[in-house]
Design a protein around this motif. Structure first.
Motif, short mmCIF file in Angstrom:
data_model
loop_
_atom_site.label_atom_id
_atom_site.label_comp_id
_atom_site.label_asym_id
_atom_site.label_seq_id
_atom_site.Cartn_x
_atom_site.Cartn_y
_atom_site.Cartn_z
N LYS A 26 0.84 -1.21 0.00
CA LYS A 26 0.00 0.00 0.00
C LYS A 26 0.87 1.25 0.00
O LYS A 26 1.83 1.37 0.75
N SER A 27 0.52 2.18 -0.88
CA SER A 27 1.15 3.49 -0.91
C SER A 27 0.14 4.53 -0.40
O SER A 27 -0.77 4.90 -1.15
N PRO A 28 0.28 5.00 0.83
CA PRO A 28 -0.64 6.02 1.32
C PRO A 28 -0.57 7.31 0.50
O PRO A 28 -1.60 7.96 0.29
N SER A 29 0.61 7.68 0.00
CA SER A 29 0.73 8.94 -0.73
C SER A 29 0.00 8.90 -2.07
O SER A 29 -0.44 9.94 -2.57
N THR A 32 8.44 9.25 -3.13
CA THR A 32 7.95 8.99 -1.77
C THR A 32 7.71 7.52 -1.55
O THR A 32 8.07 6.96 -0.49
N PHE A 33 7.14 6.85 -2.55
CA PHE A 33 6.84 5.43 -2.39
C PHE A 33 8.11 4.60 -2.16
O PHE A 33 8.21 3.86 -1.19
N SER A 48 10.59 5.97 0.92
CA SER A 48 10.00 6.03 2.26
C SER A 48 9.03 4.87 2.52
O SER A 48 9.30 4.01 3.35
N GLU A 49 7.94 4.83 1.79
CA GLU A 49 6.89 3.84 2.08
C GLU A 49 7.37 2.41 1.87
O GLU A 49 7.13 1.53 2.72
N ASN A 90 10.10 1.44 4.48
CA ASN A 90 9.47 1.19 5.79
C ASN A 90 8.72 -0.13 5.81
O ASN A 90 8.80 -0.89 6.80
N TYR A 91 8.00 -0.43 4.73
CA TYR A 91 7.28 -1.71 4.65
C TYR A 91 8.26 -2.89 4.70
O TYR A 91 8.03 -3.88 5.40
#
Length: 272
Positions: free
Chosen positions: A30-33, A113-114, A117-118, A121-122
């Protein structure tokens, strides 16, 4: 009796070999951004799996224009074997044709960003990694070579090493190609924005020692001259890096070979 012992030994050997094999997972992350899920292929060495999993370094592998999360496993089918031999986790995200920017024109494309960062982190949350820059490298081919250096330089706190093979490290001579205008707009309308979104203009963000860098390109590649220009710019700023040209063109045969050298470079970095 002797025969039974031999048979038992053979079966035991096969059992050990069977348990020592890298695993290839295809995951939706999942990419929140971007408010969507992105397909990611993970190549996981045996030592990173199970109850006694050991923390392993991670190499993020970015595909080129027109590629997807499975591009690298197709170009380099030996990746699972290499993962086991080196104890390295390989992570291959689907970056669409994003050039791995957070597009200033298209809010649906936030692949910087994905990935930086995302996805990092995942990966650290769900796999047995070394969750520090000393345990992370990023590289890619063509568009992904641009993306890997773009991300490594701009996120030197996240990645300890960066690479590019056949990378589009200066996009400006190719402004009409590969859908880049969908992310940046037309070059003629806003050349300053293009100047801000190309790797070669980012190197003032690093000093010598910030990143372990490896850059290579084939002698018959249409990106050869921009790679030579990046090499020259790095030399002028006294930034240490490995720069390699070798026979080859912009194709899978070249990348199947070149990635071996990049993995050796990253493995050496991880073992420091």
């Amino acid at each position: 009796m002797k025969r039974k012992q031999i048979l038992f030994s053979i079966l035991l050997l096969f059992s050990v070999v069977a348990t020592q094999a890298a695993r290839v997972d295809t995951i939706m992350v999942k990419s929140p951004s971007m408010n969507k899920e992105v397909q990611v292929v993970y190549v996981l060495p045996d030592k990173a799996l199970g109850e006694k999993a050991e923390a392993c370094p991670v190499v993020y592998l970015l595909h080129g224009y027109g590629g997807n999360a499975r591009t690298w496993i197709g170009i380099k089918p030996e990746l699972p074997k290499i993962a086991d031999e080196k104890g390295i986790i390989f992570v291959c995200p689907d970056g669409k044709n994003s050039w791995y920017w957070d597009s200033p024109k298209n809010p649906a494309y936030r692949y910087e960003t994905f990935v930086a960062s995302e996805l990092v982190n995942y990966t650290d949350k769900n796999y047995s990694t070394i969750p520090e820059k000393k345990g992370r490298a990023i590289t890619g081919l063509s568009m992904g070579g641009h993306g890997a250096l773009w991300l490594a330089i701009r996120h030197k706190d996240v990645f300890g090493a960066g690479g590019s093979t056949s990378g589009g490290v200066d996009i400006r001579p190719f402004s009409k190609n590969w859908e880049m205008s969908k992310q940046l707009g037309e070059y003629e309308a806003d050349s300053a924005l293009w100047d801000q979104h190309t790797v070669i203009t980012q190197i003032d963000k690093i000093t010598d020692g910030d990143l372990a860098l490896i850059i290579d390109c084939g002698e018959k590649d249409f990106f050869l001259e921009v790679n030579k220009a990046l090499h020259k710019a790095l030399l002028e700023k006294n930034i240490s890096h490995d720069f390699i040209t070798r026979p080859g063109a912009h194709n899978g045969q070249y990348w199947n070979n070149s990635i071996d050298y990049q993995i050796l470079f990253f493995d050496k970095f991880f073992r420091k």
